[in-house]
Design a protein around this motif. Structure first.
Motif, PDB file in Angstrom:
ATOM      1  N   GLU A 107     -12.864   7.540  -7.626  1.00  5.60           N
ATOM      2  CA  GLU A 107     -14.090   7.865  -6.901  1.00  5.60           C
ATOM      3  C   GLU A 107     -13.919   9.119  -6.041  1.00  5.60           C
ATOM      4  N   LEU A 108     -12.811   9.187  -5.326  1.00  8.90           N
ATOM      5  CA  LEU A 108     -12.593  10.328  -4.440  1.00  8.90           C
ATOM      6  C   LEU A 108     -12.337  11.613  -5.216  1.00  8.90           C
ATOM      7  N   SER A 109     -11.629  11.507  -6.348  1.00  8.92           N
ATOM      8  CA  SER A 109     -11.396  12.707  -7.150  1.00  8.92           C
ATOM      9  C   SER A 109     -12.701  13.209  -7.771  1.00  8.92           C
ATOM     10  N   GLY A 110     -13.650  12.311  -7.992  1.00 10.50           N
ATOM     11  CA  GLY A 110     -14.968  12.704  -8.480  1.00 10.50           C
ATOM     12  C   GLY A 110     -15.943  13.013  -7.355  1.00 10.50           C
ATOM     13  N   ARG A 111     -15.443  12.995  -6.139  1.00  6.01           N
ATOM     14  CA  ARG A 111     -16.233  13.265  -4.929  1.00  6.01           C
ATOM     15  C   ARG A 111     -17.453  12.365  -4.816  1.00  6.01           C
ATOM     16  N   GLN A 112     -17.260  11.106  -5.210  1.00  5.20           N
ATOM     17  CA  GLN A 112     -18.330  10.121  -5.099  1.00  5.20           C
ATOM     18  C   GLN A 112     -17.754   8.805  -4.596  1.00  5.20           C
ATOM     19  N   PRO A 113     -17.410   8.741  -3.300  1.00  7.33           N
ATOM     20  CA  PRO A 113     -16.853   7.500  -2.765  1.00  7.33           C
ATOM     21  C   PRO A 113     -17.837   6.343  -2.892  1.00  7.33           C
ATOM     22  N   GLY A 114     -17.289   5.173  -3.170  1.00  7.74           N
ATOM     23  CA  GLY A 114     -18.115   3.984  -3.342  1.00  7.74           C
ATOM     24  C   GLY A 114     -17.387   2.752  -2.826  1.00  7.74           C
ATOM     25  N   MET A 115     -17.683   1.613  -3.420  1.00 10.66           N
ATOM     26  CA  MET A 115     -17.103   0.346  -2.960  1.00 10.66           C
ATOM     27  C   MET A 115     -15.591   0.306  -3.102  1.00 10.66           C
ATOM     28  N   MET A 116     -15.055   0.872  -4.169  1.00 13.63           N
ATOM     29  CA  MET A 116     -13.606   0.860  -4.341  1.00 13.63           C
ATOM     30  C   MET A 116     -12.926   1.614  -3.197  1.00 13.63           C
ATOM     31  N   THR A 117     -13.537   2.694  -2.753  1.00 11.83           N
ATOM     32  CA  THR A 117     -12.998   3.462  -1.631  1.00 11.83           C
ATOM     33  C   THR A 117     -13.038   2.628  -0.359  1.00 11.83           C
ATOM     34  N   LEU A 118     -14.133   1.954  -0.128  1.00 12.01           N
ATOM     35  CA  LEU A 118     -14.279   1.128   1.063  1.00 12.01           C
ATOM     36  C   LEU A 118     -13.267  -0.016   1.075  1.00 12.01           C
ATOM     37  N   ILE A 119     -13.141  -0.710  -0.035  1.00  8.79           N
ATOM     38  CA  ILE A 119     -12.199  -1.826  -0.130  1.00  8.79           C
ATOM     39  C   ILE A 119     -10.770  -1.321   0.026  1.00  8.79           C
ATOM     40  N   SER A 120     -10.438  -0.209  -0.622  1.00  7.57           N
ATOM     41  CA  SER A 120      -9.091   0.349  -0.529  1.00  7.57           C
ATOM     42  C   SER A 120      -8.754   0.753   0.894  1.00  7.57           C
ATOM     43  N   LEU A 121      -9.683   1.363   1.570  1.00  4.47           N
ATOM     44  CA  LEU A 121      -9.461   1.751   2.954  1.00  4.47           C
ATOM     45  C   LEU A 121      -9.150   0.520   3.802  1.00  4.47           C
ATOM     46  N   ALA A 122      -9.911  -0.537   3.614  1.00  4.61           N
ATOM     47  CA  ALA A 122      -9.707  -1.767   4.388  1.00  4.61           C
ATOM     48  C   ALA A 122      -8.332  -2.386   4.116  1.00  4.61           C
ATOM     49  N   ILE A 123      -7.954  -2.512   2.846  1.00  9.08           N
ATOM     50  CA  ILE A 123      -6.688  -3.184   2.560  1.00  9.08           C
ATOM     51  C   ILE A 123      -5.487  -2.325   2.944  1.00  9.08           C
ATOM     52  N   VAL A 124      -5.593  -1.018   2.800  1.00 14.83           N
ATOM     53  CA  VAL A 124      -4.469  -0.143   3.171  1.00 14.83           C
ATOM     54  C   VAL A 124      -4.302  -0.104   4.688  1.00 14.83           C
ATOM     55  N   VAL A 125      -5.391  -0.034   5.441  1.00 15.50           N
ATOM     56  CA  VAL A 125      -5.298  -0.035   6.903  1.00 15.50           C
ATOM     57  C   VAL A 125      -4.749  -1.372   7.402  1.00 15.50           C
ATOM     58  N   ALA A 126      -5.242  -2.489   6.857  1.00 21.93           N
ATOM     59  CA  ALA A 126      -4.753  -3.803   7.265  1.00 21.93           C
ATOM     60  C   ALA A 126      -3.271  -3.959   6.931  1.00 21.93           C
ATOM     61  N   PHE A 127      -2.873  -3.525   5.747  1.00 22.09           N
ATOM     62  CA  PHE A 127      -1.469  -3.615   5.354  1.00 22.09           C
ATOM     63  C   PHE A 127      -0.589  -2.761   6.267  1.00 22.09           C
ATOM     64  N   THR A 128      -1.016  -1.524   6.544  1.00 26.95           N
ATOM     65  CA  THR A 128      -0.237  -0.626   7.387  1.00 26.95           C
ATOM     66  C   THR A 128      -0.078  -1.190   8.795  1.00 26.95           C
ATOM     67  N   ALA A 129      -1.148  -1.733   9.355  1.00 28.03           N
ATOM     68  CA  ALA A 129      -1.071  -2.332  10.692  1.00 28.03           C
ATOM     69  C   ALA A 129      -0.143  -3.541  10.696  1.00 28.03           C
ATOM     70  N   SER A 130      -0.230  -4.371   9.669  1.00 26.55           N
ATOM     71  CA  SER A 130       0.632  -5.544   9.589  1.00 26.55           C
ATOM     72  C   SER A 130       2.097  -5.150   9.446  1.00 26.55           C
ATOM     73  N   LEU A 131       2.362  -4.170   8.603  1.00 21.49           N
ATOM     74  CA  LEU A 131       3.733  -3.711   8.418  1.00 21.49           C
ATOM     75  C   LEU A 131       4.273  -3.082   9.700  1.00 21.49           C
ATOM     76  N   ALA A 132       3.454  -2.300  10.381  1.00 24.75           N
ATOM     77  CA  ALA A 132       3.873  -1.692  11.649  1.00 24.75           C
ATOM     78  C   ALA A 132       4.199  -2.764  12.685  1.00 24.75           C
ATOM     79  N   ALA A 133       3.424  -3.843  12.708  1.00 29.20           N
ATOM     80  CA  ALA A 133       3.704  -4.944  13.632  1.00 29.20           C
ATOM     81  C   ALA A 133       5.022  -5.618  13.284  1.00 29.20           C
ATOM     82  N   THR A 134       5.284  -5.808  11.997  1.00 30.90           N
ATOM     83  CA  THR A 134       6.543  -6.427  11.564  1.00 30.90           C
ATOM     84  C   THR A 134       7.741  -5.566  11.960  1.00 30.90           C
TER      85      THR A 134
END
Length: 143
Positions: A107-134
């Motif tokens: 989506e991002l390479s086609g310059r058309q962000p959509g649901m996959m971008t939104l979901i990916s942002l959420a899971i990557v941010v949550a994972f990064t925060a959890s890993l940083a806490a660990t």
């Protein structure tokens, strides 16, 4: 006139106008070419990834310090058990989340962000925060 979007009755023109297209020809056929196919992904593949990810989530939640505090129990202490949520969380992200991350990349390479971008942002941010806490960067348990 009533519009039935599910069955497409009169919906062709209305749905296309909602997407910025005429009823005859899509203005951007590439952007809408994936509506009927999900890039080779099948419902069975999503189902299998869901069930395995769900199964791996139970030990993550069980060994979570925060959940243990909430429910008043103590998970067995094994060598390295502090890292069980991080290790299994990484597996869940790579296995279950890879479909969303790859979709976001397209989506991002086609310059058309959509649901996959939104979901990916959420899971990557949550994972990064959890890993940083660990790793002790945050003083909060978020797995």
């Amino acid at each position: 006139m009533k519009t039935n979007f599910i069955h497409g009755e009169m919906g062709g023109a209305v749905a296309h106008k909602m997407h910025g297209m005429s009823s005859e020809q899509p203005r951007n056929p590439v952007a809408h070419s994936g509506h009927t196919q999900h890039s080779g992904h099948s419902a069975a593949m999503f189902r299998d990834k869901f069930w395995l990810s769900l199964a791996l989530t139970f030990p993550v939640v069980f060994w979570s310090d925060e959940v243990q505090r909430w429910l008043g129990y103590h998970a067995p202490s094994l060598p390295g058990s502090r890292f069980i949520p991080a290790v299994l969380g990484t597996i869940i992200l790579v296995y279950g989340g890879s479909v969303f991350i790859q979709g976001a990349w397209r989506e991002l390479s086609g310059r058309q962000p959509g649901m996959m971008t939104l979901i990916s942002l959420a899971i990557v941010v949550a994972f990064t925060a959890s890993l940083a806490a660990t790793l002790g960067i945050f003083q909060v348990e978020v797995w």
